[in-house]
Design a protein around this motif. Structure first.
Motif, PDB file in Angstrom:
ATOM      1  N   CYS A   1       0.842  -1.208   0.000  1.00 43.11           N
ATOM      2  CA  CYS A   1       0.000   0.000   0.000  1.00 43.11           C
ATOM      3  C   CYS A   1       0.875   1.255   0.000  1.00 43.11           C
ATOM      4  CB  CYS A   1      -0.927  -0.005   1.209  1.00 43.11           C
ATOM      5  SG  CYS A   1      -2.141  -1.331   1.173  1.00 43.11           S
ATOM      6  N   ARG A   2       0.226   2.397  -0.121  1.00 49.18           N
ATOM      7  CA  ARG A   2       0.939   3.679  -0.095  1.00 49.18           C
ATOM      8  C   ARG A   2       0.436   4.532   1.062  1.00 49.18           C
ATOM      9  NH1 ARG A   2       4.252   4.781  -4.307  1.00 49.18           N
ATOM     10  NH2 ARG A   2       4.182   3.246  -6.025  1.00 49.18           N
ATOM     11  N   CYS A   3       1.343   5.371   1.590  1.00 51.08           N
ATOM     12  CA  CYS A   3       1.017   6.217   2.734  1.00 51.08           C
ATOM     13  C   CYS A   3       1.802   7.524   2.624  1.00 51.08           C
ATOM     14  CB  CYS A   3       1.362   5.494   4.040  1.00 51.08           C
ATOM     15  SG  CYS A   3       3.138   5.161   4.236  1.00 51.08           S
ATOM     16  N   ASN A   4       1.521   8.455   3.546  1.00 49.44           N
ATOM     17  CA  ASN A   4       2.290   9.696   3.611  1.00 49.44           C
ATOM     18  C   ASN A   4       3.723   9.404   4.051  1.00 49.44           C
ATOM     19  OD1 ASN A   4      -0.655  10.130   4.661  1.00 49.44           O
ATOM     20  ND2 ASN A   4      -0.087  12.010   3.618  1.00 49.44           N
ATOM     21  N   LYS A   5       4.625  10.345   3.731  1.00 46.16           N
ATOM     22  CA  LYS A   5       6.013  10.198   4.158  1.00 46.16           C
ATOM     23  C   LYS A   5       6.149  10.498   5.654  1.00 46.16           C
ATOM     24  CE  LYS A   5       7.672  12.023  -0.287  1.00 46.16           C
ATOM     25  NZ  LYS A   5       8.430  13.117  -0.903  1.00 46.16           N
ATOM     26  N   ILE A   6       7.077   9.806   6.302  1.00 42.72           N
ATOM     27  CA  ILE A   6       7.518  10.068   7.677  1.00 42.72           C
ATOM     28  C   ILE A   6       6.325  10.167   8.618  1.00 42.72           C
ATOM     29  CG2 ILE A   6       9.126  11.399   9.107  1.00 42.72           C
ATOM     30  CD1 ILE A   6      10.239  12.639   6.603  1.00 42.72           C
TER      31      ILE A   6
ATOM     32  N   SER B   1      -7.468  -3.986   6.081  1.00 43.55           N
ATOM     33  CA  SER B   1      -8.835  -4.502   6.064  1.00 43.55           C
ATOM     34  C   SER B   1      -9.349  -4.359   4.643  1.00 43.55           C
ATOM     35  CB  SER B   1      -9.706  -3.733   7.056  1.00 43.55           C
ATOM     36  OG  SER B   1      -9.800  -2.373   6.675  1.00 43.55           O
ATOM     37  N   GLU B   2     -10.641  -4.498   4.445  1.00 40.63           N
ATOM     38  CA  GLU B   2     -11.194  -4.417   3.083  1.00 40.63           C
ATOM     39  C   GLU B   2     -10.918  -3.061   2.450  1.00 40.63           C
ATOM     40  OE1 GLU B   2     -15.446  -4.918   0.723  1.00 40.63           O
ATOM     41  OE2 GLU B   2     -15.319  -5.277   2.876  1.00 40.63           O
ATOM     42  N   LYS B   3     -11.015  -1.977   3.254  1.00 35.48           N
ATOM     43  CA  LYS B   3     -10.865  -0.637   2.694  1.00 35.48           C
ATOM     44  C   LYS B   3      -9.746   0.175   3.348  1.00 35.48           C
ATOM     45  CE  LYS B   3     -15.746  -0.147   1.418  1.00 35.48           C
ATOM     46  NZ  LYS B   3     -16.970   0.676   1.594  1.00 35.48           N
ATOM     47  N   ASP B   4      -9.245  -0.250   4.501  1.00 37.33           N
ATOM     48  CA  ASP B   4      -8.321   0.587   5.275  1.00 37.33           C
ATOM     49  C   ASP B   4      -6.949  -0.061   5.426  1.00 37.33           C
ATOM     50  OD1 ASP B   4     -10.338   2.412   5.612  1.00 37.33           O
ATOM     51  OD2 ASP B   4     -10.930   1.651   7.584  1.00 37.33           O
ATOM     52  N   LEU B   5      -5.954   0.800   5.633  1.00 36.81           N
ATOM     53  CA  LEU B   5      -4.597   0.422   6.024  1.00 36.81           C
ATOM     54  C   LEU B   5      -4.405   0.868   7.470  1.00 36.81           C
ATOM     55  CD1 LEU B   5      -1.567  -0.333   5.587  1.00 36.81           C
ATOM     56  CD2 LEU B   5      -1.254   1.981   4.708  1.00 36.81           C
ATOM     57  N   ILE B   6      -4.038  -0.062   8.359  1.00 36.13           N
ATOM     58  CA  ILE B   6      -3.871   0.238   9.778  1.00 36.13           C
ATOM     59  C   ILE B   6      -2.408   0.012  10.152  1.00 36.13           C
ATOM     60  CG2 ILE B   6      -4.641  -0.226  12.126  1.00 36.13           C
ATOM     61  CD1 ILE B   6      -6.836   0.829  10.314  1.00 36.13           C
ATOM     62  N   LEU B   7      -1.743   1.076  10.634  1.00 35.46           N
ATOM     63  CA  LEU B   7      -0.370   0.999  11.133  1.00 35.46           C
ATOM     64  C   LEU B   7      -0.372   1.336  12.617  1.00 35.46           C
ATOM     65  CD1 LEU B   7       1.401   2.928   8.232  1.00 35.46           C
ATOM     66  CD2 LEU B   7       1.256   0.463   8.508  1.00 35.46           C
TER      67      LEU B   7
ATOM     68  N   PRO C   1      -6.599   5.161   4.081  1.00 36.46           N
ATOM     69  CA  PRO C   1      -7.301   4.319   3.094  1.00 36.46           C
ATOM     70  C   PRO C   1      -6.349   3.323   2.464  1.00 36.46           C
ATOM     71  CG  PRO C   1      -6.887   6.483   2.175  1.00 36.46           C
ATOM     72  CD  PRO C   1      -6.492   6.566   3.619  1.00 36.46           C
ATOM     73  N   ARG C   2      -6.859   2.156   2.134  1.00 35.05           N
ATOM     74  CA  ARG C   2      -6.049   1.132   1.468  1.00 35.05           C
ATOM     75  C   ARG C   2      -5.935   1.502  -0.007  1.00 35.05           C
ATOM     76  NH1 ARG C   2      -7.299  -5.408   1.425  1.00 35.05           N
ATOM     77  NH2 ARG C   2      -5.444  -6.038   0.228  1.00 35.05           N
ATOM     78  N   THR C   3      -4.776   2.021  -0.404  1.00 35.38           N
ATOM     79  CA  THR C   3      -4.597   2.459  -1.792  1.00 35.38           C
ATOM     80  C   THR C   3      -3.207   2.106  -2.259  1.00 35.38           C
ATOM     81  OG1 THR C   3      -4.627   4.374  -3.275  1.00 35.38           O
ATOM     82  CG2 THR C   3      -3.868   4.760  -1.047  1.00 35.38           C
ATOM     83  N   THR C   4      -3.103   1.819  -3.555  1.00 31.32           N
ATOM     84  CA  THR C   4      -1.804   1.566  -4.187  1.00 31.32           C
ATOM     85  C   THR C   4      -1.513   2.604  -5.257  1.00 31.32           C
ATOM     86  OG1 THR C   4      -2.846   0.069  -5.783  1.00 31.32           O
ATOM     87  CG2 THR C   4      -1.956  -0.919  -3.773  1.00 31.32           C
TER      88      THR C   4
END
Length: 574
Positions: free
Chosen positions: A463-468, A497-503, A566-569
């Motif tokens: 997945c992709r996320c914000n930096k730092i 999850s189906e729609k989210d990325l959890i860190l 959000p779970r996004t690539t």
């Protein structure tokens, strides 16, 4: 009161009005029904001859398909037997392996037998044991065997193996140069696939098919028990003539099965098929007429709408513009009515003016948003850089040149992500690498005071996320979570999850009081630095208010930071 001599005047009832569009629709519909009725009559008469030809073609086509299916099963079995014959000529051990494999893999093969010239069994392969004694071997067709050809016997009972008396065919061929000398290579075949193809053949409700040899002997018949009991007899038909042969209300189709000299005889009832085709005819006519009705009704409605839709169309365009202001495109209508044409052109001009103004406002808001994000990113980098350089200076003073070099290398690797440009979002894998570089640097500063684990799933890494966004919380865990005399453990995890990325970033340190936790959640506590507030704001500005950072902590037990994105690539360019 009515005066004498006055007449009561009755009010005239208003006439019901019908629109021009509705009148056109009614006329077109009536005309369509007349045309469709004539079309149905013509189709019904023309389909008579076609149905008769279709019945004959249907019989031949069904017979051809069944013959192809049976022939395919026979060819596959012959290919297997050819392989075994080649092994019989060259290598007895290889023959043994191949024969056992054939019994396991080819469900048509029941047993494989090699006879010498006197009829003695030299070798056999079967899942059942050979009987020690039997009156006559019903599978012995050596007399009919020929070199390089297979003789296929009629169906018969297999009686030389223990455990039952299955119905089989025997395929045999003479082999003069085998490893055993001149022999007869024989295989008893259940031909399950062939019998299934024959048994499952569907030619109307009463049709069926069967297999005979060249002399008319029964090879396989789905009703063989009835024939054997005398309850049914089969019509004799010429077996050397291919094509359709009519006998009373029945039609026989004879097909030659290559390599076996067998004949596949297909029995059908043309009248039954004609009835089926008649039903299909009426269904087809009904479909054609129904389609024509709907088509004519649609044409009538379109024509009527086109004649009365100028103002109505403009009203719909206005509603469409309200729903999709940015994506809306309008082409002014060229109308013969001057007022309608002028109104359409004015609407087109207003659409362009409104869209240009909104795009200008949106552009300025986007520039302001990007400037704010850049300020937030730049707040974090100098804060961390100061602490790290301070550690490197200390190592140099203490004469730890190797460790200083290692930390400097880790710092360079760390800032490859931090100072990268061109993309708003990076892979979680890169963010995890950034966080681990930071942990490595800090573990050199705070030796034996903490350890860490990273457990991020492959789906989360993609997945992709914000930096730092992980490093500030790891920094807070080290800065505020270490208890004197105890070793801190930091855990970094990631899942989807189906729609989210959890860190999550969790530690088992000193935690915080409920009062302090409430202040942090309310954004009123500065003791944890700018990390939580900045990361939360960056996530919300990028993805929306439903995403961001949450904090949970229990005093003397530890703190957990949860980042929800959000779970996004998809990449986003700066």
């Amino acid at each position: 009161m009515k005066k004498n001599g006055e007449k009561r005047i009755k009010a005239e009832k208003p006439r019901k009005k019908i629109s021009f569009a509705a009148l056109i629709a009614v006329v077109m519909s009536a005309l369509s029904f007349v045309i469709i009725a004539a079309m149905a009559s013509v189709l019904s008469s023309s389909f008579g001859d076609l149905l008769s030809r279709s019945a004959i073609t249907g019989v031949e086509s069904a017979a051809e398909q069944i013959a192809l299916s049976v022939q395919r099963q026979i060819d596959e079995t012959i290919e297997t037997l050819d392989i075994l014959k080649r092994k019989l000529k060259t290598d007895a051990a290889a023959l043994d392996v191949a024969a056992n494999s054939a019994l396991e893999l080819d469900r048509n093969i029941n047993a494989i037998i090699v006879y010498d010239e006197g009829g003695n069994i030299l070798r056999y392969w079967s899942k059942r044991e050979l009987k020690s004694a039997y009156s006559k071997n019903l599978s012995d067709y050596r007399a009919q065997a020929e070199e390089d050809e297979y003789y296929f016997s009629p169906i018969h009972v297999q009686n030389i193996f223990a455990g039952g008396f299955p119905w089989v065919f025997t395929a045999c061929s003479s082999v003069s140069d085998s490893v055993y000398g001149k022999v007869c290579f024989s295989a008893d075949l259940t031909m399950l696939a062939v019998s299934e193809a024959v048994d499952n053949a569907r030619i109307g409700d009463r049709g069926y098919c069967y297999i005979t040899d060249v002399s008319g002997g029964n090879v396989y018949h789905p009703r063989r028990k009835l024939i054997a009991s005398g309850a049914k007899t089969e019509e004799t038909v010429p077996l050397n003539e291919e094509g359709v042969i009519y006998r009373g209300d029945m039609a026989y189709t004879v097909s030659l099965l290559d390599k076996t000299q067998w004949r596949l005889v297909t029995v059908s009832y043309p009248r039954e098929l004609l009835s089926v085709y008649s039903q299909q005819k009426f269904i087809l006519i009904a479909l054609v007429c129904g389609t024509a009705v709907f088509a004519s009704w649609g044409i009538a409605m379109v024509l009527s709408e086109r004649l009365s839709v100028s103002i109505k169309g403009l009203s719909k365009e206005m509603a469409a513009f309200e729903k999709d202001i940015y994506g809306y495109r309008y082409q002014p209508e060229k109308s013969s009515i001057k007022e309608v044409s002028g109104l359409s052109e004015s609407f087109g001009v207003n659409v362009k003016v409104v869209q240009d103004l909104l795009r200008e406002v949106e552009t300025k808001q986007r520039e302001l948003h990007e400037s704010h994000l850049e300020i937030l990113r730049n707040q974090i980098n100098p804060h961390f850089l100061y602490n790290t350089l301070d550690s490197i200076v200390w190592m140099c003073k203490m004469g730890k040149a190797d460790e200083a070099a290692e930390m400097t290398s880790a710092l360079a690797k760390l800032f490859r992500v931090g100072i990268s440009r061109g993309k708003k979002l990076i892979l979680v894998a890169k963010e995890a690498e950034h966080a681990e570089s930071y942990l490595k640097i800090q573990s050199m500063r705070f030796k034996s005071k903490f350890d860490y684990t990273m457990d991020i799933s492959p789906e989360a890494l993609a997945c992709r996320c914000n930096k730092i966004i992980l490093q500030p919380f790891i920094e807070n865990s080290i800065k505020h979570g270490i208890i004197e005399g105890e070793k801190l453990h930091i855990s970094v995890k990631g899942r989807v999850s189906e729609k989210d990325l959890i860190l999550t970033v969790a530690d088992d340190g000193c935690g915080m009081s409920a009062e302090k936790l409430e202040k942090i959640r309310a954004g009123n506590c500065e003791t944890m630095g700018i990390g939580i507030k900045n990361v939360d704001l960056r996530i919300k500005m990028c993805f929306g208010e439903e995403y961001g950072v949450s904090v949970d902590s229990v005093e003397d037990e530890g703190t957990t930071i949860t980042l929800r994105l959000p779970r996004t690539t998809e990449e986003k360019q700066e």
